[in-house]
Enzyme design. Structure first.
Site, PDB file in Angstrom:
ATOM      1  CD  GLU A  44      -2.953   0.852   2.425  1.00  0.00           C
ATOM      2  OE1 GLU A  44      -3.981   1.556   2.450  1.00  0.00           O
ATOM      3  OE2 GLU A  44      -2.700  -0.015   3.287  1.00  0.00           O
ATOM      4  CE  LYS A 113      -7.567   1.085   2.850  1.00  0.00           C
ATOM      5  NZ  LYS A 113      -6.390   1.162   3.751  1.00  0.00           N
ATOM      6  CB  CYS A 174      -4.890  -2.461   3.589  1.00  0.00           C
ATOM      7  SG  CYS A 174      -4.090  -2.805   5.180  1.00  0.00           S
ATOM      8  N   PRO A 355      21.272   1.915  29.366  1.00  0.00           N
ATOM      9  CG  PRO A 355      20.299   3.830  30.260  1.00  0.00           C
ATOM     10  CD  PRO A 355      20.271   2.953  29.043  1.00  0.00           C
ATOM     11  CB  SER A 357      18.878  -1.560  35.822  1.00  0.00           C
ATOM     12  OG  SER A 357      17.973  -2.598  35.457  1.00  0.00           O
ATOM     13  N   GLY A 359      18.242  -5.568  36.034  1.00  0.00           N
ATOM     14  CA  GLY A 359      16.867  -6.059  36.127  1.00  0.00           C
ATOM     15  C   GLY A 359      16.398  -6.673  34.820  1.00  0.00           C
ATOM     16  CB  SER A 362      17.873  -2.922  31.368  1.00  0.00           C
ATOM     17  OG  SER A 362      18.371  -3.612  32.491  1.00  0.00           O
TER      18      SER A 362
END
Length: 709
Positions: A44, A113, A174, A355, A357, A359, A362
């Site tokens: 499209e 369309k 679509c 960054p 961490s 945990g 991340s």
């Protein structure tokens, strides 16, 4: 037999990249012809790119689209093949999303369309007008740039079908496939045998089967050949278009493209027998309906798709393929990774900074970057020139370099930078997990303490006010406790951006890095994040993924990527590590949030997907959770969720752009358009919940609290 070879494709188009889009369109046509195809359909709005958004309101985009179409019409590649090409067109001063059917340097039909995608991620009615004159065409006056090529001044514009000497072709765009009364129904009853569908259908977890089943159902009931084309990759915004182009006939999938790949151009062909379509349509009831069907205008092309031979010579891909689906874990590994690669190469930056961490969030982000590096290495090993060229550019290798990014860890060390930013409240365990994960992936890792920076900011406040804030465990108030946590989080964003800008320079390289965020969809929904902390970044690959799915992905990646270190992230208690910990206790995310991640997923789906407000959410959950929670307990959970969501809703307006993955994403910028200043006590709604809770019987089996899912 009446054998015809047809082609569909998926292209990595990019909004406003007219030159690149043109080259990819020509490449797809050339590949289709090389496989013996006489009909080619593309995605499209493939000429300007689907994601132009408000640029579609600019006359420039329409002008440049005509200019590109003129080049295609003149090209050698587009001769001898019927091509279905997408672009915006202004007709009688109204914008339309159109397909242009061309053959041998002429325009046969412009098909606008008729049904627009205008919810969720889409705002097509903002940019385009639907064509409401069904089975009707008008004359469209062509611009001189086209007339000079085709010799035509007027062409049909509207809802019609195209006939060749051996078959009939109809266009569906679509969203029209997803409507209850799809155009293919009327076209099929009027004798259309080949349907083309040009889409820009985005990826969402667990979604592909819906698309496939609709196509199979359409051709099973009607009979016919269905060519589904799709956009692929990141075209400049939050969506990842997942390709998966396919060709179906009579309810069977004959050929299909990949769902996730780094290819710029992928063409799928199939050789189909039109007699099989005709045989499929011999039922009495279908014939009776067809005889009553109102006709479409037919626009003729004086050619045969079979070349007049009844047999096409080309690559035969017609054996039934069936359809295999990726698991959600595989989709997380592949979809965001492909999106990250497009974003990185098209932004022309030198890598990512994360960054890290220690945990799980991340960690999941890092694992997705690792998956991206694996995909790059695989593509480079297979000789993908575009991937190799992009990798050389972003790593600073000269054009004539022999460097190949075939080792994921070695490539990661060049383009992926991680940093653990600890404070006095951070644990040795998270520091070690971050370091070990970076080493397993191959990232360039930096480890630092931020206590000096945190103390400096606290010192400024104390110098100005004469007051020194304390954590709650040291006798401070809630306001002090929250402020001291937030300053640690916000300083991580500031330090992170400095390292992203200067780490390449420190390593003797040029350029900068894009900062990755790692807030998941559930924490965003609950507002369990600091506004403008390290969740504020350039892009976020997991911002549309639930915590529950991220855990499953990490378990999958542990085995699939052979990374045992990931197990330690799954076993750890999720913690922000922003307050002093005493007596070996842990700052637990779920305890602080007042709800579990599994509960958040349920709240999120009910709120967005099932369109529940507070009261209807309560009614739903009484049925779902009533066997293990009392009506009053459920009421308290629902009210607490809505209160916390309401007071934190303003954070959604500043969410880092993330690839859309989850159906209940709270992304305020596109997907989830709602107020951000709520009457957070919901007095009327909550009173109605309490009133109902007081009347309902308690069905819960005490002591047998089942897991919420």
């Amino acid at each position: 037999m009446k054998l015809v070879t047809v082609a569909t494709c998926q292209l990595r188009q990019w909004a406003l990249d007219f030159k690149g889009n043109y080259e990819r369109i020509l490449a797809s046509i050339a590949i289709a012809k090389s496989k013996g195809a006489t009909l080619r359909v593309g995605p499209e709005l493939e000429i300007p790119g689907y994601g132009c958004l408000d640029h579609f309101l600019e006359g420039d985009v329409v002008l440049h689209s005509w200019e590109i179409l003129a080049q295609i019409l003149k090209s050698e590649e587009a001769q001898g093949i019927v091509c279905d090409i997408g672009m915006p067109i202004v007709h009688k001063n109204a914008n339309y999303n159109c397909r242009v059917i061309i053959y041998n340097g002429k325009i046969v039909l412009i098909r606008p369309k008729m049904w627009m995608a205008n919810d969720g991620n889409y705002r097509e009615l903002r940019h385009f007008t639907p064509w409401d004159k069904h089975r009707t065409t008008e004359e469209h006056s062509l611009p001189d740039i086209i007339s000079n090529v085709t010799g035509q001044h007027y062409v049909p514009f509207g809802d019609a079908v195209v006939t060749t000497r051996d078959t009939c072709i109809g266009v569906e765009l679509c969203e029209e496939l997803f409507t209850p009364n799809s155009p293919h129904i009327g076209m099929g009853l009027d004798g259309v045998e080949i349907f083309t569908n040009s889409s820009a259908s985005h990826h969402e977890l667990r979604k592909l089967n819906r698309r496939v089943e609709l196509i199979k159902e359409a051709t099973m009931k009607l009979g016919g050949v269905y060519l589904y084309a799709n956009q692929q990759g990141c075209d400049g915004d939050r969506l990842y278009y997942d390709g998966a182009c396919m060709i179906a006939m009579n309810g069977q999938i004959l050929a299909r493209g990949t769902q996730f790949s780094l290819n710029d151009v992928e063409v799928v062909t199939a050789t189909v027998d039109l007699e099989a379509v005709r045989a499929h349509r011999k039922s009495s009831s279908r014939s009776h309906q067809a005889a009553q069907s109102p006709p479409y205008e037919r626009l003729r092309i004086d050619m045969r798709l079979d070349g007049g031979l009844g047999i096409r010579v080309g690559e035969d891909e017609t054996s039934e393929k069936g359809m295999t689906y990726h698991t959600p874990e595989e989709e997380i590994a592949l979809g965001p990774a492909c999106w990250l690669w497009d974003y990185l190469r098209r932004s022309r930056t030198q890598g990512y900074f994360l960054p890290l961490s220690g945990g799980i969030d991340s960690c999941a982000t890092a694992a997705i970057v690792h998956s991206m590096c694996r995909l790059v290495a695989k593509a480079a090993s297979e000789g993908n020139k575009q991937v190799i060229d992009d990798a050389r550019r972003m790593t600073g290798e000269p054009d004539d370099s022999s460097y190949l990014p075939t080792d994921p860890r070695e490539f990661a060390n060049r383009i992926f930078h991680t940093c653990y930013m600890g404070t006095e409240n951070s644990s040795a365990e998270t520091r070690k997990r971050a370091k070990d994960l970076a080493e397993a992936i191959g990232a360039y890792h930096v480890d630092l303490n931020m206590d000096t920076a945190v103390s400096a900011v606290k010192g400024i406040f104390s110098f100005i006010t004469g007051r020194t804030p304390q954590f709650k465990v040291h006798g401070g108030s809630n306001a002090e406790n929250l402020a001291l946590q937030n300053i640690q989080a916000r300083l991580r964003m500031v330090v992170g951006y400095m390292f992203a800008q200067l780490l390449p320079w420190a390593r003797g390289k040029t350029g900068g890095l894009l900062v990755l965020g790692s807030a998941n969809v559930d924490e965003s929904l609950r507002g369990y994040l600091t506004k403008y902390d390290c969740s504020s970044a350039d892009v976020n690959p997991i911002g549309g993924i639930s915590k529950t799915d991220l855990k499953r992905f990490i378990a999958y990646a542990e085995v699939e990527f052979d990374m045992p270190i990931l197990r330690s992230f799954l076993d750890a208690v999720p913690s922000a590590e922003l307050i002093p910990i005493e007596n070996d206790s842990v700052q637990s995310d779920e305890v602080e949030m007042g709800m579990t991640y599994d509960e958040l997923s349920v709240f999120g789906r009910l709120r967005k997907v099932d369109k529940c407000g507070p009261f209807s959410m309560y009614e739903n959950l009484v049925q779902k959770w009533g066997t293990f929670l009392s009506p009053t307990e459920i009421a308290e959970k629902v009210k607490f969720f809505w209160f916390m969501h309401a007071i934190n809703r303003h954070k959604m307006t500043t969410l880092t752009p993330s690839v859309h993955m989850e159906s209940y994403s709270p992304d305020d910028n596109r997907f989830d358009l709602r107020p951000f200043l709520y009457p957070s006590r919901f007095e009327h709604q909550f009173a109605k919940i309490d009133g109902l809770a007081a009347q309902l019987p308690d069905r819960a089996a005490k002591g047998d609290k089942a897991k919420v899912d």
